[in-house]
Design an enzyme around this catalytic site. Structure first.
Site, PDB file in Angstrom:
ATOM      1  N   GLY A  91       0.844  -3.672   5.277  1.00  0.00           N
ATOM      2  CA  GLY A  91       1.442  -4.802   6.071  1.00  0.00           C
ATOM      3  C   GLY A  91       0.547  -5.969   6.366  1.00  0.00           C
ATOM      4  O   GLY A  91      -0.895  -5.706   6.135  1.00  0.00           O
TER       5      GLY A  91
ATOM      6  N   ARG B 232       1.368   1.133  -6.401  1.00  0.00           N
ATOM      7  CA  ARG B 232       1.995   0.253  -5.400  1.00  0.00           C
ATOM      8  C   ARG B 232       0.701  -0.636  -4.727  1.00  0.00           C
ATOM      9  O   ARG B 232       0.713  -1.371  -4.038  1.00  0.00           O
ATOM     10  CB  ARG B 232       2.466   0.801  -4.245  1.00  0.00           C
ATOM     11  CG  ARG B 232       4.092   1.197  -4.642  1.00  0.00           C
ATOM     12  CD  ARG B 232       4.714   1.793  -3.679  1.00  0.00           C
ATOM     13  NE  ARG B 232       6.154   1.815  -3.947  1.00  0.00           N
ATOM     14  CZ  ARG B 232       7.176   1.461  -3.198  1.00  0.00           C
ATOM     15  NH1 ARG B 232       6.805   0.720  -2.017  1.00  0.00           N
ATOM     16  NH2 ARG B 232       8.438   1.343  -3.587  1.00  0.00           N
TER      17      ARG B 232
ATOM     18  N   LYS C  41       3.049  -3.050  -7.542  1.00  0.00           N
ATOM     19  CA  LYS C  41       4.193  -3.023  -8.004  1.00  0.00           C
ATOM     20  C   LYS C  41       5.384  -3.567  -6.713  1.00  0.00           C
ATOM     21  O   LYS C  41       6.304  -4.107  -7.338  1.00  0.00           O
ATOM     22  CB  LYS C  41       4.632  -1.597  -8.494  1.00  0.00           C
ATOM     23  CG  LYS C  41       6.033  -0.998  -8.933  1.00  0.00           C
ATOM     24  CD  LYS C  41       6.200  -1.718 -10.267  1.00  0.00           C
ATOM     25  CE  LYS C  41       7.607  -1.634 -10.684  1.00  0.00           C
ATOM     26  NZ  LYS C  41       7.668  -2.677 -11.748  1.00  0.00           N
TER      27      LYS C  41
ATOM     28  N   GLU D  87       0.127 -11.876 -16.394  1.00  0.00           N
ATOM     29  CA  GLU D  87      -0.093 -10.711 -15.417  1.00  0.00           C
ATOM     30  C   GLU D  87      -0.746  -9.338 -15.916  1.00  0.00           C
ATOM     31  O   GLU D  87      -1.674  -8.795 -15.418  1.00  0.00           O
ATOM     32  CB  GLU D  87       1.197 -10.348 -14.632  1.00  0.00           C
ATOM     33  CG  GLU D  87       2.145  -9.529 -15.274  1.00  0.00           C
ATOM     34  CD  GLU D  87       3.339  -9.214 -14.278  1.00  0.00           C
ATOM     35  OE1 GLU D  87       2.898  -9.079 -13.035  1.00  0.00           O
ATOM     36  OE2 GLU D  87       4.629  -9.173 -14.699  1.00  0.00           O
TER      37      GLU D  87
ATOM     38  N   LYS E 239       4.741 -12.323 -17.900  1.00  0.00           N
ATOM     39  CA  LYS E 239       4.315 -11.257 -18.515  1.00  0.00           C
ATOM     40  C   LYS E 239       2.951 -11.221 -19.134  1.00  0.00           C
ATOM     41  O   LYS E 239       1.843 -10.380 -18.684  1.00  0.00           O
ATOM     42  CB  LYS E 239       5.306 -10.784 -19.415  1.00  0.00           C
ATOM     43  CG  LYS E 239       5.805  -9.420 -19.642  1.00  0.00           C
ATOM     44  CD  LYS E 239       6.853  -8.901 -18.391  1.00  0.00           C
ATOM     45  CE  LYS E 239       6.725  -9.257 -17.114  1.00  0.00           C
ATOM     46  NZ  LYS E 239       7.618  -9.109 -16.213  1.00  0.00           N
TER      47      LYS E 239
ATOM     48  N   CYS F 231       0.727  -1.258  -0.049  1.00  0.00           N
ATOM     49  CA  CYS F 231       0.094  -0.020  -0.085  1.00  0.00           C
ATOM     50  C   CYS F 231       0.722   1.061   0.098  1.00  0.00           C
ATOM     51  O   CYS F 231       1.945   1.230   0.415  1.00  0.00           O
ATOM     52  CB  CYS F 231      -0.996  -0.160   1.316  1.00  0.00           C
ATOM     53  SG  CYS F 231      -1.630  -1.688   1.501  1.00  0.00           S
TER      54      CYS F 231
ATOM     55  N   HIS G 218       6.646 -34.732 -20.156  1.00  0.00           N
ATOM     56  CA  HIS G 218       6.666 -35.350 -18.817  1.00  0.00           C
ATOM     57  C   HIS G 218       5.369 -34.910 -18.347  1.00  0.00           C
ATOM     58  O   HIS G 218       5.056 -34.874 -17.180  1.00  0.00           O
ATOM     59  CB  HIS G 218       7.596 -34.993 -17.945  1.00  0.00           C
ATOM     60  CG  HIS G 218       9.122 -35.501 -18.398  1.00  0.00           C
ATOM     61  ND1 HIS G 218       9.372 -36.695 -18.423  1.00  0.00           N
ATOM     62  CD2 HIS G 218      10.019 -35.121 -18.979  1.00  0.00           C
ATOM     63  CE1 HIS G 218      10.597 -36.957 -18.952  1.00  0.00           C
ATOM     64  NE2 HIS G 218      10.648 -35.833 -19.606  1.00  0.00           N
TER      65      HIS G 218
HETATM   66  O1  M6R Z   1      10.822  -5.073  -6.506  1.00  0.00           O
HETATM   67  P1  M6R Z   1      11.394  -6.771  -6.968  1.00  0.00           P
HETATM   68  O2  M6R Z   1      11.866  -6.731  -8.325  1.00  0.00           O
HETATM   69  O3  M6R Z   1      11.670  -7.411  -5.811  1.00  0.00           O
HETATM   70  O4  M6R Z   1       9.857  -7.216  -7.191  1.00  0.00           O
HETATM   71  C1  M6R Z   1       9.960  -8.743  -7.441  1.00  0.00           C
HETATM   72  C2  M6R Z   1       8.398  -9.116  -8.012  1.00  0.00           C
HETATM   73  O5  M6R Z   1       7.313  -8.799  -7.421  1.00  0.00           O
HETATM   74  C3  M6R Z   1       8.288  -8.673  -9.433  1.00  0.00           C
HETATM   75  O6  M6R Z   1       9.118  -8.922 -10.398  1.00  0.00           O
HETATM   76  C4  M6R Z   1       6.973  -9.249 -10.041  1.00  0.00           C
HETATM   77  O7  M6R Z   1       7.017 -10.399 -10.448  1.00  0.00           O
HETATM   78  C5  M6R Z   1       6.669  -8.167 -11.215  1.00  0.00           C
HETATM   79  N1  M6R Z   1       4.993  -7.886 -11.315  1.00  0.00           N
HETATM   80  C6  M6R Z   1       6.720  -8.894 -12.548  1.00  0.00           C
HETATM   81  O8  M6R Z   1       6.685  -8.227 -13.766  1.00  0.00           O
END
Ligand code: M6R
Length: 603
Positions: A99, A27, A598, A483, A480, A2, A499
């Site tokens: 959190g 975020r 993010k 998401e 990608k 958040c 497999h």
């Molecule tokens: O900020 P970070 O690189 O630690 O974040 C890791 C993952 O949360 C981040 O790469 C996430 O998988 C992305 N949304 C992928 O596009």
């Protein structure tokens, strides 16, 4: 995950709080809200959905206040609705939370037995009620925060304001939090991210875990004070007076941040080698030569983990060292064998990912040297690691990580070369230049990628396959696509198809088959196997690869010659564009895909 912003000062507090929340919206964007003081009473405006909904309501009500806190939410406990949106408020306090309170339900039950009432389904409100309960007993905000913090478990950051007061309070455990001030303007700030405060706060303070921040303001003076939970003054914070520049977040000529960020990649690659081959970067890279590890643990989540899987190959091949790449969420809980002479390389764009940070702490506790490959300078990961290898990607706004992946892989490549004593500036420059030029070529061929996306976007499912160094690219391509386009996609090592997953193949399934010159015959025969079962093949490979082209229904060939280790990076750019155009056809919210945030600051 958040976003939190708090302000007290002479101007209308709603303005900096809304501006900060807008910067942090990527975020979390399930709902947003602000609370503010009018005539010493707490007022509140909350709205479900994106921050624009909140802005519209604020425009309508036009509130004015000198003290306010605000929040953009990524739901953890309780449905996405106005009731569960933050701030959570009663007649005395208003709080915002980032959190998870892991033992919220037990505490809530006890509080309910004591007669306390709850308005929402959130864990956050438990903290509000605790705070209120203890304040009734102690009449001290700091003591109440301390008692509440001692009771709750899990990683959290809280920002609090109260009626009849222009002070702000905050505390955190394992979640990002910064305090700030602008002495000339008599302003105080709190946020979950320094990015929200750039251009407003002159000084930024980074408190450590369980340090209570008390920010006081009168018309004449401001003060920023830190306390331990014991009530003693605390020195456990870092101050940063250095001006931070605001990477202006605009999309330029592009429709989405994601597309803009994809297009930035050739320029960033050049900047990266300029940085690492100049004096400062070179010195940093040289530092890695002092480590002669027996074992390297590479740790990250999501895209960062995929970058780690590519980087593993560099270290193994160039340094002949054993490397394990692990998902941070698994690593932290599985009692990994950690020896003093190991090194941990933590990869993260944000530097705030909860699981990555916990894994890093675990390594540090076991005396394993922690190095980061990180984008955000000053982030928690950056502050915790012995050395930080910045990826220099600039601000990445698109929730789907694109440029960060490229820059993480390239930074890992430079680290590996340097550790092996094989870093030749001219050679690297040539390789990176070639990569940047070839990426530009791919970026100029979007019409072809759009046409492929157009032909397949409504298919039932997508299986991305690759072997060796292309396997992580298959994983990344699938991530990608799922998401941002919300379609079912999986990444598989091509050799694994038979497999199990080959059972999925029929004429409604698409196989994005990545076949480079390495293990060419093997990967090609896996593609043939899919073709024989009527799967639709999108071949991704070298522009001269007639065999792969022959077996493919759609083909996207690139110039892979001379790129050697960096081929996967180029191939991945076509995956980024493919996902983007499928998502466009699906009409999804590309920069802020549903259910995602993010920065994943909760586990
Ligand atoms: O900020 P970070 O690189 O630690 O974040 C890791 C993952 O949360 C981040 O790469 C996430 O998988 C992305 N949304 C992928 O596009």
């Amino acid at each position: 995950m958040c976003g939190i912003v708090g302000y007290s000062g002479p101007q209308n507090a709603i303005i900096p709080v809304l501006e900060g929340l807008t910067r942090l919206e990527y975020r979390g964007y399930d709902s947003a809200g602000v609370s503010y003081l009018v005539n010493n009473e707490i007022q509140i405006i909350k709205k479900e959905g994106k921050i624009d909904n909140l802005k519209a309501e604020i425009k309508n009500k036009n509130p004015f206040s000198h003290t306010a806190i605000g929040h953009t939410r990524w739901a953890t406990h309780g449905a996405v609705n106005e009731l569960n949106a933050h701030p959570h408020t009663n007649e005395t306090f208003s709080i915002v939370h980032n959190g998870i309170i892991e033992n919220a339900s037990e505490i809530k039950e006890d509080l309910q037995k004591e007669g306390f009432k709850f308005k929402s389904d959130t864990d956050s409100e438990v903290f509000l009620v605790l705070l209120t309960k203890y304040f009734l007993q102690t009449k001290s905000v700091k003591d109440s925060i301390s008692l509440a913090m001692k009771l709750i478990r899990g990683n959290s950051a809280f920002v609090m304001m109260m009626k009849d007061s222009t002070s702000l309070y905050a505390v955190k455990r394992g979640a990002p939090l910064v305090a700030g001030n602008n002495p000339a303007k008599k302003e105080i700030y709190l946020s979950s991210d320094p990015y929200a405060l750039i251009g407003f706060a002159e000084n930024i303070y980074f408190p450590e875990d369980e340090v209570i921040c008390e920010l006081n303001r009168t018309d004449k003076d401001i003060e920023v004070k830190f306390f331990e939970l014991s009530g003693q003054k605390s020195e456990r914070y870092k101050a940063q007076a250095k001006k931070m520049s605001l990477d202006v977040a605009n999309k330029g000529e592009h429709e989405h941040f994601m597309l803009k960020e994809i297009y930035e990649q050739p320029g960033l690659i050049k900047n990266l080698y300029e940085y690492y081959l100049n004096q400062e970067g070179r010195q940093l890279l040289t530092k890695i030569t002092k480590y002669k590890p027996d074992f390297i643990h590479i740790i990250g989540c999501g895209t960062a983990w995929h970058a780690g899987l590519v980087i593993k190959n560099f270290f193994e091949e160039q340094n002949k060292v054993r490397v394990n790449v692990e998902l941070a969420s698994e690593f932290r809980y599985r009692n990994p064998i950690l020896k003093k002479n190991d090194i941990g390389i933590f990869i993260s764009q944000s530097g705030e990912t909860a699981d990555t940070l916990a894994s890093c702490d675990l390594c540090i506790e076991e005396k394993v040297t922690a190095l980061s490959i990180v984008n955000v300078e000053g982030s928690t990961l950056y502050r915790n690691c012995a050395e930080n290898f910045l990826i220099k990607a600039g601000l990445e706004i698109g929730v789907a990580s694109t440029k960060a992946f490229t820059m993480q892989v390239l930074t890992g490549y430079l680290m590996s070369l340097s550790m092996a004593g094989k870093l030749e500036a001219k050679k690297v420059q040539k390789e990176f230049d070639l990569l940047a030029d070839n990426i530009k070529q791919v970026l100029s061929r979007t019409t072809e990628i759009k046409a492929i996306a157009d032909a397949v976007y409504n298919k039932k499912g997508f299986i991305f396959t690759g072997r060796g160094i292309y396997f992580p690219i298959a994983l990344e391509g699938a991530l990608k696509l799922k998401e941002i386009a919300y379609v079912h996609a999986e990444g598989y090592a091509a050799g694994e198809l038979k497999h199990g997953p080959i059972a999925l193949i029929d004429q409604h399934m698409v196989n994005i088959s990545i076949v480079g010159p390495e293990l060419h015959e093997k990967a090609l025969s896996n593609t043939e196997e899919v073709k024989s079962r009527r799967g639709l093949i999108i071949g991704i490979g070298d522009e001269k690869d007639k065999k792969l082209k022959g077996v493919s229904d759609y083909y996207f060939g690139m110039n892979l010659e001379g790129l050697d280790h960096l081929r996967p990076v180029l191939v991945n750019i076509s995956m980024q564009l493919f996902a983007y155009y499928v998502a466009k056809l699906k009409g999804t919210d590309i920069d802020k895909p549903r259910n995602l945030a993010k920065s994943v600051t909760v586990e």
